[in-house]
Design an enzyme around this catalytic site. Sequence first.
Site, mmCIF file in Angstrom:
data_model
loop_
_atom_site.group_PDB
_atom_site.id
_atom_site.type_symbol
_atom_site.label_atom_id
_atom_site.label_comp_id
_atom_site.label_asym_id
_atom_site.label_seq_id
_atom_site.Cartn_x
_atom_site.Cartn_y
_atom_site.Cartn_z
ATOM 1 N N TRP A 23 -1.995 -2.202 -5.375
ATOM 2 C CA TRP A 23 -1.832 -1.622 -4.035
ATOM 3 C C TRP A 23 -2.015 -0.113 -4.149
ATOM 4 O O TRP A 23 -1.379 0.527 -4.986
ATOM 5 C CB TRP A 23 -0.448 -1.920 -3.450
ATOM 6 C CG TRP A 23 -0.222 -1.099 -2.206
ATOM 7 C CD1 TRP A 23 -0.811 -1.276 -0.989
ATOM 8 C CD2 TRP A 23 0.592 0.086 -2.094
ATOM 9 N NE1 TRP A 23 -0.422 -0.287 -0.129
ATOM 10 C CE2 TRP A 23 0.439 0.561 -0.770
ATOM 11 C CE3 TRP A 23 1.418 0.777 -2.974
ATOM 12 C CZ2 TRP A 23 1.102 1.701 -0.311
ATOM 13 C CZ3 TRP A 23 2.082 1.919 -2.526
ATOM 14 C CH2 TRP A 23 1.924 2.364 -1.195
ATOM 15 N N GLU A 26 -3.744 -5.867 -2.624
ATOM 16 C CA GLU A 26 -2.805 -5.895 -1.492
ATOM 17 C C GLU A 26 -3.226 -4.948 -0.376
ATOM 18 O O GLU A 26 -3.395 -3.752 -0.588
ATOM 19 C CB GLU A 26 -1.398 -5.505 -1.989
ATOM 20 C CG GLU A 26 -0.349 -5.461 -0.881
ATOM 21 C CD GLU A 26 1.026 -5.021 -1.392
ATOM 22 O OE1 GLU A 26 1.169 -4.699 -2.590
ATOM 23 O OE2 GLU A 26 1.969 -4.984 -0.557
ATOM 24 N N LYS A 85 -2.818 -3.173 3.608
ATOM 25 C CA LYS A 85 -1.755 -2.597 4.442
ATOM 26 C C LYS A 85 -2.358 -2.099 5.748
ATOM 27 O O LYS A 85 -3.521 -1.693 5.789
ATOM 28 C CB LYS A 85 -1.084 -1.444 3.680
ATOM 29 C CG LYS A 85 0.228 -0.987 4.282
ATOM 30 C CD LYS A 85 1.003 -0.081 3.341
ATOM 31 C CE LYS A 85 2.326 0.303 3.986
ATOM 32 N NZ LYS A 85 3.193 1.067 3.070
ATOM 33 N N ASP A 119 1.463 -8.907 2.062
ATOM 34 C CA ASP A 119 2.818 -8.382 2.185
ATOM 35 C C ASP A 119 3.270 -8.644 3.616
ATOM 36 O O ASP A 119 2.580 -8.263 4.578
ATOM 37 C CB ASP A 119 2.824 -6.882 1.856
ATOM 38 C CG ASP A 119 4.223 -6.281 1.874
ATOM 39 O OD1 ASP A 119 4.930 -6.449 2.890
ATOM 40 O OD2 ASP A 119 4.604 -5.628 0.889
ATOM 41 N N HIS A 124 3.047 -5.818 6.208
ATOM 42 C CA HIS A 124 1.841 -4.989 6.284
ATOM 43 C C HIS A 124 0.881 -5.366 7.401
ATOM 44 O O HIS A 124 -0.323 -5.166 7.297
ATOM 45 C CB HIS A 124 1.098 -5.027 4.944
ATOM 46 C CG HIS A 124 1.783 -4.237 3.874
ATOM 47 N ND1 HIS A 124 1.214 -3.952 2.661
ATOM 48 C CD2 HIS A 124 3.007 -3.651 3.853
ATOM 49 C CE1 HIS A 124 2.047 -3.237 1.936
ATOM 50 N NE2 HIS A 124 3.155 -3.049 2.624
ATOM 51 N N HIS A 144 4.118 -10.885 -0.910
ATOM 52 C CA HIS A 144 5.212 -9.922 -1.022
ATOM 53 C C HIS A 144 6.222 -10.263 0.058
ATOM 54 O O HIS A 144 5.970 -10.058 1.252
ATOM 55 C CB HIS A 144 4.701 -8.483 -0.882
ATOM 56 C CG HIS A 144 4.326 -7.879 -2.195
ATOM 57 N ND1 HIS A 144 3.937 -6.577 -2.344
ATOM 58 C CD2 HIS A 144 4.323 -8.415 -3.447
ATOM 59 C CE1 HIS A 144 3.697 -6.332 -3.628
ATOM 60 N NE2 HIS A 144 3.917 -7.438 -4.309
ATOM 61 N N ASP A 195 8.774 0.437 9.315
ATOM 62 C CA ASP A 195 9.042 0.222 7.890
ATOM 63 C C ASP A 195 8.609 -1.175 7.483
ATOM 64 O O ASP A 195 8.888 -2.144 8.184
ATOM 65 C CB ASP A 195 10.524 0.406 7.557
ATOM 66 C CG ASP A 195 10.783 0.138 6.080
ATOM 67 O OD1 ASP A 195 10.098 0.767 5.249
ATOM 68 O OD2 ASP A 195 11.614 -0.721 5.754
ATOM 69 N N ASP A 203 9.454 -2.527 4.503
ATOM 70 C CA ASP A 203 10.153 -2.920 3.278
ATOM 71 C C ASP A 203 11.660 -3.126 3.428
ATOM 72 O O ASP A 203 12.413 -2.720 2.558
ATOM 73 C CB ASP A 203 9.887 -1.862 2.201
ATOM 74 C CG ASP A 203 8.407 -1.748 1.892
ATOM 75 O OD1 ASP A 203 7.872 -2.700 1.311
ATOM 76 O OD2 ASP A 203 7.793 -0.730 2.254
ATOM 77 N N ASP A 218 9.552 -7.806 -2.356
ATOM 78 C CA ASP A 218 9.116 -6.408 -2.254
ATOM 79 C C ASP A 218 9.834 -5.709 -1.104
ATOM 80 O O ASP A 218 9.428 -5.811 0.050
ATOM 81 C CB ASP A 218 7.595 -6.319 -2.052
ATOM 82 C CG ASP A 218 7.136 -4.863 -1.950
ATOM 83 O OD1 ASP A 218 7.899 -3.969 -2.357
ATOM 84 O OD2 ASP A 218 6.020 -4.616 -1.452
HETATM 85 C C1 RNT Z 1 3.769 -0.686 -0.315
HETATM 86 C C2 RNT Z 1 3.421 -1.984 -0.921
HETATM 87 C C3 RNT Z 1 3.653 -2.102 -2.400
HETATM 88 C C4 RNT Z 1 4.920 -1.430 -2.856
HETATM 89 C C5 RNT Z 1 5.333 -1.712 -4.259
HETATM 90 C C6 RNT Z 1 6.279 -0.701 -4.784
HETATM 91 O O1 RNT Z 1 3.653 -0.675 1.041
HETATM 92 O O2 RNT Z 1 4.087 -3.009 -0.255
HETATM 93 O O3 RNT Z 1 3.600 -3.425 -2.767
HETATM 94 O O4 RNT Z 1 6.008 -1.749 -2.024
HETATM 95 O O5 RNT Z 1 4.240 -1.887 -5.045
HETATM 96 ZN ZN ZN Z 2 3.993 -4.968 -1.024
#
Ligand code: RNT
Ligand code: ZN
Length: 427
Positions: A193, A234, A236, A267, A270, A294, A302, A304, A334
């Site tokens: 990523w 990955e 986003k 993810d 994302h 993820h 956000d 995460d 994640d």
């Molecule tokens: C960031 C991505 C990525 C990170 C990690 C730390 O938006 O999701 O995967 O969170 O690699």
């Molecule tokens: Zn991620």
Amino acid sequence: MDKNSALNNSAEIEHCYSLARARYAALGVDVDNALKELESIPLSIHCWQGDDVIGFDGAQALSGGILATGSYPGRARNGDELRQDAELAFSLIPGKKRFNLHAMYAETGNTKVDRDEIQPEHFARWLAWAKEKNLGIDFNPSFFSHPLAESGFTLASPNDDIRKFWVRHGIACRKISQYFADELKDTVVNNFWAPDGFKDMPADRLGPRLRLQESLDTMFREPMPNDRVIDTVESKLFGIGSEAYVVGSHEFYMGYASKRNMGLCLDMGHFHPTETIADKISSLLLFVPQIAIHLSRGVRWDSDHIVTWTDDFQNVANEVVRIKAWDRIHLLLDYFDASINRIAAWVIGARNVQKALLFALVQPIAQLREYEAKGDYTRRLALTEEAKNLPFAAVWDYYCLTQSVPIGSDWMNKVSNYEDEVLSKRN
Ligand code: RNT
Ligand code: ZN
């Protein structure tokens, strides 16, 4: 609650389980089998929740459009502390566990080793620990929190030297993944990523994508001798400071992974706020060989937050359980939250993953599919909703009992004790 309630109540838990098993059996669900399957599904636990994504290579702050907010005391400051904290978390999470490392968690002793020069030997302590604890390892190059990432561009940078530095980092990480795979005789998901993007409207959307494609081609050109390394890319939608444009968008990586026949990482945080990944998995599996997920939770801007047991999350669990392509789907946590106890954050998210997987495994799917095949969508919906009311908690408690992890929220006692005895002494 009684600290020993799990032990005192084991007979009661077994009794409730036997009643629950009969209720499920009446709908054609074999809960014993469901528990056996659950036990075999690995969950990769991310190292970076333990230290707010800071790592050990001297980064002063997290960059790359991600942010761990909060200042809860007790952050792990080195490999030993991180491993010790993770071990406590493992003891509170049922099921098969892996550990997911980032390159910036290299242990280089007193020598400064830049990211493009890290070697397998800098992960020898992680390897020894993985062997000792019988853990699978997953890996990630770290394209952020570094002076050469401060422009907001790494693999797609217009600067040749910067781009080449990050390409070398990517190749170094493929070799380290190879080392873990060889040594552990196990697969390693090596996830790429990169944060590259613009805060505001780009004048050129294509140029950075051409550069990213070229960097990826260079990194992945050399085949790795061991097919146990699963490289994934990955995407986003946006990050903090890359709101208008991210080079590695979903379309970019979906196209790239399918063209190059390599893994794709989805993810959960994302995508657009109302977009879910549950419906993407069955399509993508037709076109890419491997999918990493993820497990995360997007909240407004956000991506995460700690995984909670939401409908969205349950839908993803339903999909992966129903598809049953465990050699092609990889589940990895994640998220990062520095505002609550970090070990609790690991445990809450991981237990929620296990709960959602188990819930998916005990749905009367054969019956639902039969209704669907007959076109009886009324009964399909009626049973879907009634099945939510089956005695699931009795099955979950029994699973925790058989896995020797605490029942219900009793695990918090262990975390609180550890906070008093260990975390509160870190400064
Ligand atoms: C960031 C991505 C990525 C990170 C990690 C730390 O938006 O999701 O995967 O969170 O690699
Ligand atoms: Zn991620």
